[in-house]
Design a protein around this motif. Sequence first.
Motif, PDB file in Angstrom:
ATOM      1  N   ASN A 108       0.812  -1.220   0.000  1.00 24.34           N
ATOM      2  CA  ASN A 108       0.000   0.000   0.000  1.00 24.34           C
ATOM      3  C   ASN A 108       0.845   1.269   0.000  1.00 24.34           C
ATOM      4  O   ASN A 108       0.381   2.332   0.432  1.00 24.34           O
TER       5      ASN A 108
ATOM      6  N   LYS B  79      -1.219   3.587  -3.502  1.00 24.01           N
ATOM      7  CA  LYS B  79      -2.551   3.414  -2.939  1.00 24.01           C
ATOM      8  C   LYS B  79      -3.631   3.284  -4.016  1.00 24.01           C
ATOM      9  O   LYS B  79      -3.429   3.713  -5.151  1.00 24.01           O
TER      10      LYS B  79
ATOM     11  N   ARG C 238      -8.547  -0.740  -6.638  1.00 26.39           N
ATOM     12  CA  ARG C 238      -8.978  -0.967  -5.262  1.00 26.39           C
ATOM     13  C   ARG C 238      -8.956  -2.473  -4.975  1.00 26.39           C
ATOM     14  O   ARG C 238      -8.895  -3.294  -5.887  1.00 26.39           O
TER      15      ARG C 238
ATOM     16  N   ARG D  68      -2.655  -7.595   0.285  1.00 33.80           N
ATOM     17  CA  ARG D  68      -2.875  -6.158   0.496  1.00 33.80           C
ATOM     18  C   ARG D  68      -3.670  -5.915   1.771  1.00 33.80           C
ATOM     19  O   ARG D  68      -3.403  -4.963   2.519  1.00 33.80           O
TER      20      ARG D  68
ATOM     21  N   LEU E 206      -2.503  -3.828   5.048  1.00 31.43           N
ATOM     22  CA  LEU E 206      -3.366  -2.721   5.448  1.00 31.43           C
ATOM     23  C   LEU E 206      -3.722  -2.820   6.927  1.00 31.43           C
ATOM     24  O   LEU E 206      -3.906  -1.792   7.597  1.00 31.43           O
TER      25      LEU E 206
ATOM     26  N   ASN F 141     -11.240   1.264   6.467  1.00 31.64           N
ATOM     27  CA  ASN F 141     -10.460   1.695   5.293  1.00 31.64           C
ATOM     28  C   ASN F 141     -11.329   1.655   4.039  1.00 31.64           C
ATOM     29  O   ASN F 141     -10.983   0.981   3.053  1.00 31.64           O
TER      30      ASN F 141
ATOM     31  N   PHE G   5     -10.056   1.971   0.308  1.00 31.30           N
ATOM     32  CA  PHE G   5      -9.152   0.961  -0.251  1.00 31.30           C
ATOM     33  C   PHE G   5      -9.901  -0.167  -0.958  1.00 31.30           C
ATOM     34  O   PHE G   5      -9.293  -0.955  -1.663  1.00 31.30           O
TER      35      PHE G   5
END
Length: 316
Positions: A101, A104, A150, A237, A241, A292, A295
Amino acid sequence: MKGGHDALCARLADVVDPDEIVRSKPSPRFAHSGPPFAFAGPTRSGRMHHLVYLYGSMVATLQEENRIMLVKRDTAIHEVDQTAPIGPQVRRALRERIIRNDLKPDQKISESEIAAQYGVSRQPVREAFIRLSDEGLVTILPQRGTRVCRIGLAAVRDARFIRESIEADITRLLADGQGADHVDEFRGLIDAQRRAADTDPVEFIRADEAFHRAMADAVGKGGLWRKVQSLKSQMDRVRFLALGQFPVRKLIDQHAAIVDGIAAGDADGAEVALRHHLREVLSDLPHIVRTNPDFFDAATDGAEDQIVKLKGGETL
């Protein structure tokens, strides 16, 4: 000097037909400053001398391009091994930056900027973008650039499901006898996880990966593990995160339970411990998504809250 020029003309005449040059259009990359086809002089000698001029222009252009490439390398912020294929190195480096990340979701990345960062030409960067697009990590939009994707919830769940199916069989093979000589190695890797648990979350993830990879290698399934790696990028990911949210000590205890089952030759117990371990992310995922939201792809009707664990798998 003139003698050297004439000598070059003579050598070129052995391999190049200047009359053919008249019938071809020079590449814009090496275009000369004179009017089009000005080199089509009345004599063969005149045409050959102009060909030498074009040759000199081409060499100067290539030298300048080489100088620019050297400057790029000197100012690059990421090192690339110039003796190895460039494209795969750039792909691996960008993949790691996306998974961690550092790049982003929705962030735009350009070929020219990435090329400058790594001190390479744009072609290997373009190749890297295509591979990352195939993996679902970037989206290439014609005329609009490339953006980081994403995290897709469906992709996370699918990767976890596939990984559990593969590693459950690996664990049974280990417990059925193939892991007897590797128990000490597995426990050493768990010790490495304990050392990293409270001080270095990134190192803990590396040690976690090493543990699961060692289990696959122990039964001759290292190649299959590498295939799993490419499938679980979205899952990874999520792990990065939520570095501060995963119950690290709990995960380590689950690893220990897997190895205890292998050491005891208890295939059923080892498999249950492995499946329980890999389903941990399902419990954490709803909270990670809520904290989040930028994301993740938008979930449909709160689908991330509907994940429940069943004895035989997962469902929505």
